[in-house]
Design a protein around this motif. Structure first.
Motif, PDB file in Angstrom:
ATOM      1  N   PRO A  81    -115.344  17.920 130.035  1.00  0.00           N
ATOM      2  CA  PRO A  81    -116.251  16.759 130.130  1.00  0.00           C
ATOM      3  C   PRO A  81    -115.687  15.504 129.467  1.00  0.00           C
ATOM      4  CG  PRO A  81    -117.473  18.749 129.541  1.00  0.00           C
ATOM      5  CD  PRO A  81    -116.012  19.120 129.495  1.00  0.00           C
ATOM      6  N   GLU A  82    -114.997  15.674 128.316  1.00  0.00           N
ATOM      7  CA  GLU A  82    -114.483  14.498 127.631  1.00  0.00           C
ATOM      8  C   GLU A  82    -113.321  13.827 128.364  1.00  0.00           C
ATOM      9  OE1 GLU A  82    -114.735  17.490 126.437  1.00  0.00           O
ATOM     10  OE2 GLU A  82    -112.871  18.216 125.509  1.00  0.00           O
ATOM     11  N   ALA A  83    -112.742  14.536 129.326  1.00  0.00           N
ATOM     12  CA  ALA A  83    -111.604  13.973 130.071  1.00  0.00           C
ATOM     13  C   ALA A  83    -112.037  13.221 131.318  1.00  0.00           C
ATOM     14  CB  ALA A  83    -110.611  15.072 130.456  1.00  0.00           C
ATOM     15  N   LEU A  84    -113.288  13.406 131.769  1.00  0.00           N
ATOM     16  CA  LEU A  84    -113.717  12.791 133.027  1.00  0.00           C
ATOM     17  C   LEU A  84    -113.617  11.269 132.991  1.00  0.00           C
ATOM     18  CD1 LEU A  84    -116.851  14.958 133.942  1.00  0.00           C
ATOM     19  CD2 LEU A  84    -114.663  14.863 135.145  1.00  0.00           C
ATOM     20  N   SER A  85    -113.954  10.675 131.851  1.00  0.00           N
ATOM     21  CA  SER A  85    -113.943   9.213 131.770  1.00  0.00           C
ATOM     22  C   SER A  85    -112.540   8.633 131.748  1.00  0.00           C
ATOM     23  CB  SER A  85    -114.700   8.758 130.511  1.00  0.00           C
ATOM     24  OG  SER A  85    -114.068   9.286 129.344  1.00  0.00           O
ATOM     25  N   SER A  86    -111.530   9.491 131.549  1.00  0.00           N
ATOM     26  CA  SER A  86    -110.145   9.001 131.450  1.00  0.00           C
ATOM     27  C   SER A  86    -109.340   9.217 132.730  1.00  0.00           C
ATOM     28  CB  SER A  86    -109.423   9.711 130.293  1.00  0.00           C
ATOM     29  OG  SER A  86    -110.092   9.526 129.076  1.00  0.00           O
ATOM     30  N   THR A  94    -102.562  11.823 132.344  1.00  0.00           N
ATOM     31  CA  THR A  94    -102.229  12.923 133.249  1.00  0.00           C
ATOM     32  C   THR A  94    -102.190  14.227 132.470  1.00  0.00           C
ATOM     33  OG1 THR A  94    -100.586  13.839 134.769  1.00  0.00           O
ATOM     34  CG2 THR A  94     -99.739  12.538 132.932  1.00  0.00           C
ATOM     35  N   THR A  95    -102.564  15.304 133.159  1.00  0.00           N
ATOM     36  CA  THR A  95    -102.428  16.654 132.596  1.00  0.00           C
ATOM     37  C   THR A  95    -101.217  17.357 133.176  1.00  0.00           C
ATOM     38  OG1 THR A  95    -103.876  17.556 134.333  1.00  0.00           O
ATOM     39  CG2 THR A  95    -104.928  16.841 132.275  1.00  0.00           C
ATOM     40  N   LYS A  96    -100.411  16.625 133.965  1.00  0.00           N
ATOM     41  CA  LYS A  96     -99.263  17.240 134.648  1.00  0.00           C
ATOM     42  C   LYS A  96     -97.961  16.541 134.277  1.00  0.00           C
ATOM     43  CE  LYS A  96    -101.327  16.382 138.509  1.00  0.00           C
ATOM     44  NZ  LYS A  96    -101.644  16.212 139.942  1.00  0.00           N
ATOM     45  N   ARG A  97     -97.877  16.009 133.047  1.00  0.00           N
ATOM     46  CA  ARG A  97     -96.679  15.273 132.671  1.00  0.00           C
ATOM     47  C   ARG A  97     -95.442  16.156 132.667  1.00  0.00           C
ATOM     48  NH1 ARG A  97     -96.809  10.416 131.104  1.00  0.00           N
ATOM     49  NH2 ARG A  97     -99.008  10.526 130.500  1.00  0.00           N
ATOM     50  N   GLU A  98     -95.611  17.466 132.306  1.00  0.00           N
ATOM     51  CA  GLU A  98     -94.454  18.357 132.274  1.00  0.00           C
ATOM     52  C   GLU A  98     -93.860  18.559 133.659  1.00  0.00           C
ATOM     53  OE1 GLU A  98     -97.026  18.905 128.868  1.00  0.00           O
ATOM     54  OE2 GLU A  98     -97.382  19.015 131.026  1.00  0.00           O
ATOM     55  N   SER A  99     -94.679  18.458 134.708  1.00  0.00           N
ATOM     56  CA  SER A  99     -94.191  18.641 136.071  1.00  0.00           C
ATOM     57  C   SER A  99     -93.871  17.330 136.752  1.00  0.00           C
ATOM     58  CB  SER A  99     -95.226  19.413 136.900  1.00  0.00           C
ATOM     59  OG  SER A  99     -96.461  18.721 136.934  1.00  0.00           O
ATOM     60  N   PHE A 151    -116.579  11.365 139.750  1.00  0.00           N
ATOM     61  CA  PHE A 151    -116.067  12.718 139.546  1.00  0.00           C
ATOM     62  C   PHE A 151    -117.160  13.590 138.932  1.00  0.00           C
ATOM     63  CE2 PHE A 151    -111.621  11.690 140.310  1.00  0.00           C
ATOM     64  CZ  PHE A 151    -111.600  10.318 140.077  1.00  0.00           C
ATOM     65  N   TYR A 152    -117.285  14.827 139.441  1.00  0.00           N
ATOM     66  CA  TYR A 152    -118.237  15.803 138.920  1.00  0.00           C
ATOM     67  C   TYR A 152    -117.494  17.119 138.739  1.00  0.00           C
ATOM     68  CZ  TYR A 152    -121.265  12.289 141.027  1.00  0.00           C
ATOM     69  OH  TYR A 152    -121.847  11.108 141.398  1.00  0.00           O
ATOM     70  N   SER A 153    -117.481  17.618 137.504  1.00  0.00           N
ATOM     71  CA  SER A 153    -116.675  18.814 137.244  1.00  0.00           C
ATOM     72  C   SER A 153    -117.157  19.515 135.984  1.00  0.00           C
ATOM     73  CB  SER A 153    -115.196  18.436 137.092  1.00  0.00           C
ATOM     74  OG  SER A 153    -114.396  19.581 136.891  1.00  0.00           O
ATOM     75  N   GLN A 154    -116.927  20.845 135.946  1.00  0.00           N
ATOM     76  CA  GLN A 154    -117.125  21.669 134.771  1.00  0.00           C
ATOM     77  C   GLN A 154    -115.937  22.619 134.680  1.00  0.00           C
ATOM     78  OE1 GLN A 154    -119.373  21.672 132.340  1.00  0.00           O
ATOM     79  NE2 GLN A 154    -120.537  19.945 133.190  1.00  0.00           N
ATOM     80  N   PRO A 155    -115.452  22.916 133.471  1.00  0.00           N
ATOM     81  CA  PRO A 155    -114.325  23.855 133.344  1.00  0.00           C
ATOM     82  C   PRO A 155    -114.641  25.189 134.017  1.00  0.00           C
ATOM     83  CG  PRO A 155    -114.746  22.742 131.253  1.00  0.00           C
ATOM     84  CD  PRO A 155    -115.871  22.373 132.153  1.00  0.00           C
ATOM     85  N   GLY A 156    -113.716  25.650 134.850  1.00  0.00           N
ATOM     86  CA  GLY A 156    -113.868  26.920 135.541  1.00  0.00           C
ATOM     87  C   GLY A 156    -114.721  26.868 136.777  1.00  0.00           C
TER      88      GLY A 156
END
Length: 550
Positions: A484-489, A496-501, A524-529
């Motif tokens: 949830p805390e990442a949605l606003s970013s 990005t959560t994919k910087r390694e790739s 965006f609407y999301s929940q982990p899992g």
């Protein structure tokens, strides 16, 4: 209309696709000093194989033998062939990935030709079975044709004074002229128009060519083709020479200051965002809109003002690093002999250590300059606002369907459950089809990359929201979800959560800017899992007299 991941036919192909090319056609394709196949075409073919899931085998040899191998079935596709009406009788060509120029070369002390009449009775050296060989054979120009294996052999014959002219591709000829120091040979005339250059197959192998054409379209749409072009050909666009030492000092200082300024902008935005999040939810939502507007304005102004200044010194670095490398290579024999007479230091380090380190330093400088160019291009896309006069009525269903077809192979590589549902009564909207397609491509790729395995689904649909008179595009995945805390970013630049790739964190930023430019909204609407749902809305085209069925 509902389509699944298997809705496009796939040709029955061999396990390994045999790709051929010229071993002496730099910088497009060639074998380097270590015996490795390399060049623009090689990188393009490998990138296409990666996005299309193809197993390939690249073989480079003489051009004439590669054409023969394609004709007799020993090769499935050639990764670089000039298209022509005569060749089209035997081969089928992909859309061009680049345009190739051709020139006459002669000794610098010989008279330059001004027309085809001037070359009548002369001897012209060409690469065997090259397009210029075909060009001369198909025309009665009154010249004697001398075919040789490579462009280098053609130039060497001219430099030695054995024949009058060489006719061939401009960049490979200039490469060999510089590499082998043929200082008495120069380009004197360009009577032949630039020609399209791309993939080719023997008639009947169009299924294989379709895969390469689709992969090429994906690379162009995602910017990978431009990155490969910049790597091999970008620095050749402005061949003016300058003092590399002064350029290196000035460019390094300028680039460092500009990147520091960009970093301060990003840090400032992140800090302001964290302060806003500590306030009430209602205030946070209101302030977020102001932050985004200010962020777009700040970065837009900054990028438009400095992009040109960054690209120029970066281009000069890329242009002069090969000269620096050549100078070092030329100096090595002299330094080695001097070292044999007695040890000495350079820049406070032993010569043997410097000898090992300098090639790595030059390579790292080149990679850094290439990264600066990619970042500036991404930021320019992020800040760009499309002019209102470019918004025309477009069919959102057609744009979404085109994006899904373009990504068919990519989608099937991530999931066995892809559905596309398009509302047949969708009215038109005002926008730019290519830019809206870029948004759809980014959202679908992000959805696919969020899936933990291919049993999870991705759903794409369009519909009408009558109360607000807006068109709705939904991209939903059954992926890992988002905290949830990442949605606003998510639409923040560089987040990005994919910087390694290899992710740069600009894909959703660019998409959000495009959506906003056409009065759209992205949520965006999301929940982990539990996966993620992205809803993009646009106002429908009120200028269109359309009967919308309730």
């Amino acid at each position: 209309m509902s389509l699944t991941a298997g809705w496009l036919p796939t040709a029955a192909l061999a396990d390994v696709i045999r790709v051929g090319g010229d071993d002496s056609f730099p910088p497009y394709e060639y074998v380097d000093d270590n015996g490795n196949v390399t060049g623009y075409n090689v990188d393009m073919t490998r990138a296409i194989a990666e996005v299309m899931g193809l197993d390939i085998e690249i073989t480079l040899s003489s051009w004439s033998s590669m054409r023969s191998a394609l004709d007799n079935g020993e090769m499935d596709v050639l990764q670089g062939m000039i298209a022509s009406p005569e060749r089209a009788k035997d081969y089928t060509f992909s859309p061009p990935s680049v345009i190739v120029n051709f020139s006459f070369f002669a000794r610098s002390d010989d008279p330059e030709p001004n027309s085809l009449v001037d070359i009548r009775g002369k001897t012209v050296v060409v690469q065997r079975e090259d397009i210029m060989h075909d060009y001369l054979r198909e025309r009665d120009l009154g010249v004697r044709i001398v075919p040789v294996r490579t462009h280098y052999e053609a130039l060497r014959q001219i430099a030695a004074g054995r024949f009058d002219y060489a006719l061939g591709a401009t960049l490979p000829s200039l490469y060999y002229s510089r590499e082998y120091r043929l200082s008495n040979v120069e380009s004197v005339w360009r009577p032949v128009q630039a020609q399209p250059y791309g993939y080719a197959v023997k008639k009947g192998n169009e299924d294989i060519l379709a895969l390469f054409s689709e992969g090429l379209a994906i690379l162009k749409n995602t910017g990978q083709q431009q990155a490969i072009y910049d790597k091999w050909l970008g620095s050749l666009e402005n061949p003016q020479s300058r003092d590399w030492r002064l350029v290196g000092i000035a460019t390094g200082a300028t680039s460092a200051l500009l990147l520091f300024g960009l970093g301060l902008v990003v840090v400032w935005n992140r800090t302001l965002q964290r302060r806003v999040e500590r306030q009430t939810e209602e205030v946070r939502k209101q302030q977020q809109q102001l932050i985004q507007a200010d962020k777009m304005s700040s970065l837009g102004t900054l990028v438009s003002g400095v992009a040109h200044e960054i690209n120029n010194p970066s281009g000069l670095i890329l242009l002069n690093l090969p000269m620096l490398s050549d100078a070092w290579d030329d100096a090595l024999p002299l330094l080695d002999r001097l070292y044999d007479s007695g040890r000495f230091d350079i820049a406070g380090l032993d010569y043997q250590r410097i000898r090992r380190e300098i090639p790595y330093v030059i390579s790292e400088m080149n990679e850094g300059a290439q990264r600066i160019r990619r970042i500036v291009n991404d930021l320019r896309d992020f800040a760009r606002q499309e002019a209102k006069d470019t918004a025309v009525p477009i069919n959102l269903n057609e744009v979404v369907a085109t994006a899904a077809r373009l990504l068919d192979v990519t989608i099937r590589g991530y999931t066995r459950h892809f559905s596309l549902t398009l509302d047949p009564y969708l009215p038109s909207m005002l926008g730019n089809a290519q830019r809206i397609e870029q948004v759809v491509v980014n959202l679908i790729i992000n959805a696919c990359q969020a899936l933990p395995d291919d049993s999870r689904a991705v759903k794409v649909e369009t519909r009408i929201h009558h109360a607000s008179q807006r068109l709705v595009l939904v991209v939903q995945d059954e992926g890992v979800g988002i905290e949830p805390e990442a949605l606003s970013s998510l639409t923040d630049p560089f987040y990005t959560t994919k910087r390694e790739s290899g992710g740069t964190g600009l894909g959703l930023s660019v998409s959000a800017g495009i959506v906003t430019a056409y009065q759209g909204e992205m949520n965006f609407y999301s929940q982990p899992g539990e996966g993620t749902r992205v809803e993009v809305t646009f106002p429908w085209n009120h200028r269109e007299e359309t009967s919308v069925h309730e």
